[in-house]
Design a protein around this motif. Structure first.
Motif, PDB file in Angstrom:
ATOM      1  N   ASP A  19      -3.925  20.465  33.709  1.00  0.00           N
ATOM      2  CA  ASP A  19      -3.270  20.100  32.461  1.00  0.00           C
ATOM      3  C   ASP A  19      -3.240  18.587  32.289  1.00  0.00           C
ATOM      4  OD1 ASP A  19      -1.664  20.540  30.065  1.00  0.00           O
ATOM      5  OD2 ASP A  19       0.029  19.786  31.261  1.00  0.00           O
ATOM      6  N   ARG A  23      -5.211  16.477  29.421  1.00  0.00           N
ATOM      7  CA  ARG A  23      -4.474  15.575  28.529  1.00  0.00           C
ATOM      8  C   ARG A  23      -5.047  14.159  28.599  1.00  0.00           C
ATOM      9  NH1 ARG A  23       1.692  17.066  29.935  1.00  0.00           N
ATOM     10  NH2 ARG A  23       2.152  15.333  28.532  1.00  0.00           N
ATOM     11  N   SER A  77       1.661  19.569  23.951  1.00  0.00           N
ATOM     12  CA  SER A  77       2.091  20.823  23.333  1.00  0.00           C
ATOM     13  C   SER A  77       0.980  21.395  22.458  1.00  0.00           C
ATOM     14  CB  SER A  77       3.334  20.581  22.477  1.00  0.00           C
ATOM     15  OG  SER A  77       3.022  19.713  21.403  1.00  0.00           O
ATOM     16  N   ARG A  78       1.211  22.615  21.985  1.00  0.00           N
ATOM     17  CA  ARG A  78       0.254  23.228  21.053  1.00  0.00           C
ATOM     18  C   ARG A  78       0.090  22.372  19.813  1.00  0.00           C
ATOM     19  NH1 ARG A  78       1.981  29.454  20.569  1.00  0.00           N
ATOM     20  NH2 ARG A  78       3.173  29.275  22.450  1.00  0.00           N
ATOM     21  N   TYR A  81      -2.011  19.265  20.610  1.00  0.00           N
ATOM     22  CA  TYR A  81      -3.431  19.603  20.736  1.00  0.00           C
ATOM     23  C   TYR A  81      -4.033  20.003  19.389  1.00  0.00           C
ATOM     24  CZ  TYR A  81      -3.829  19.366  25.830  1.00  0.00           C
ATOM     25  OH  TYR A  81      -3.898  18.934  27.127  1.00  0.00           O
ATOM     26  N   GLY A 138      -7.476  22.544  25.236  1.00  0.00           N
ATOM     27  CA  GLY A 138      -6.040  22.384  25.436  1.00  0.00           C
ATOM     28  C   GLY A 138      -5.234  23.326  24.563  1.00  0.00           C
ATOM     29  N   ARG A 141      -5.551  26.771  26.047  1.00  0.00           N
ATOM     30  CA  ARG A 141      -4.753  26.897  27.282  1.00  0.00           C
ATOM     31  C   ARG A 141      -3.268  26.998  26.975  1.00  0.00           C
ATOM     32  NH1 ARG A 141      -6.169  25.649  32.453  1.00  0.00           N
ATOM     33  NH2 ARG A 141      -4.253  24.460  32.748  1.00  0.00           N
ATOM     34  N   THR A 142      -2.783  26.241  26.016  1.00  0.00           N
ATOM     35  CA  THR A 142      -1.354  26.309  25.704  1.00  0.00           C
ATOM     36  C   THR A 142      -1.019  27.626  25.020  1.00  0.00           C
ATOM     37  OG1 THR A 142      -1.648  25.059  23.642  1.00  0.00           O
ATOM     38  CG2 THR A 142      -0.963  23.819  25.598  1.00  0.00           C
ATOM     39  N   ARG A 143      -1.932  28.169  24.238  1.00  0.00           N
ATOM     40  CA  ARG A 143      -1.704  29.487  23.617  1.00  0.00           C
ATOM     41  C   ARG A 143      -1.677  30.571  24.668  1.00  0.00           C
ATOM     42  NH1 ARG A 143      -4.965  29.636  17.911  1.00  0.00           N
ATOM     43  NH2 ARG A 143      -3.758  27.972  16.994  1.00  0.00           N
ATOM     44  N   GLY A 146       1.481  30.418  26.656  1.00  0.00           N
ATOM     45  CA  GLY A 146       2.599  30.948  25.877  1.00  0.00           C
ATOM     46  C   GLY A 146       2.544  32.456  25.764  1.00  0.00           C
ATOM     47  N   HIS A 152       5.646  27.594  28.276  1.00  0.00           N
ATOM     48  CA  HIS A 152       5.620  27.712  26.816  1.00  0.00           C
ATOM     49  C   HIS A 152       5.996  26.363  26.214  1.00  0.00           C
ATOM     50  CE1 HIS A 152       5.740  29.747  22.988  1.00  0.00           C
ATOM     51  NE2 HIS A 152       6.894  29.151  22.738  1.00  0.00           N
ATOM     52  N   ARG A 153       5.102  25.822  25.403  1.00  0.00           N
ATOM     53  CA  ARG A 153       5.363  24.503  24.827  1.00  0.00           C
ATOM     54  C   ARG A 153       5.432  24.582  23.351  1.00  0.00           C
ATOM     55  NH1 ARG A 153       1.737  20.723  28.679  1.00  0.00           N
ATOM     56  NH2 ARG A 153       2.559  21.605  30.527  1.00  0.00           N
TER      57      ARG A 153
END
Length: 153
Positions: A19, A23, A77-78, A81, A138, A141-143, A146, A152-153
């Motif tokens: 991560d 980023r 965060s989503r 991104y 990114g 990955r965040t989805r 979650g 969860h962001r």
């Protein structure tokens, strides 16, 4: 005596490292884009001193890319991104479009056709394309994180 490391702890550490790397790389791509646009803006504005001008559009792009880089670095965060993805993809699409399509000026916007590739333009396009791909990864990955109930962001 050594303390056993749980497998989940190691996996979380590896995911955290990925991560942070994602980023960082996304931010580097966006900051490269911002730097090139900021550097080129005065020369492009000189060609159209009144109106919006291409130089002012370059400054807006530089500001958006820098803001997106900061958001990705600080938040990851989503939303960060997604913003980075939109900024990078729109800039990449614009540079490729105006390289090959001679669209005349319309309204307050100047004609931006430029049928050549040079170092700064190429560096910007590569950074924008890479930034879009990295931000897209990114975002995915965040989805996924979650959806699985993990971070969860």
């Amino acid at each position: 005596m050594s303390v056993p490391i749980r497998r989940g702890t190691l996996a979380r550490g590896r995911a955290r490292g990925l991560d942070l790397a994602l980023r960082g790389l996304t931010a580097v791509a966006l900051l490269t884009d911002a730097g090139v646009h900021f550097h080129l803006a005065p020369g492009y504005q000189a060609g159209s001193p009144q109106g919006i001008g291409q130089g002012n559009l370059f400054l807006l792009e530089a500001a958006a890319a820098a803001l997106a880089a900061l958001a990705v670095l600080l938040r990851g965060s989503r939303a960060a991104y997604a913003f980075a993805f939109l900024v990078a993809l729109s800039a990449f699409a614009a540079v490729v479009f105006f390289r090959y399509v001679d669209l005349p000026a319309f309204g307050p916007f100047p004609a931006m056709y430029e049928p050549v590739w040079y170092f700064e333009k190429t560096a910007s396009a590569v950074a924008e394309g890479a930034g879009a791909v990295l931000a897209g990864i990114g975002l995915a990955r965040t989805r996924r994180a979650g959806a699985t109930g993990r971070v969860h962001r």
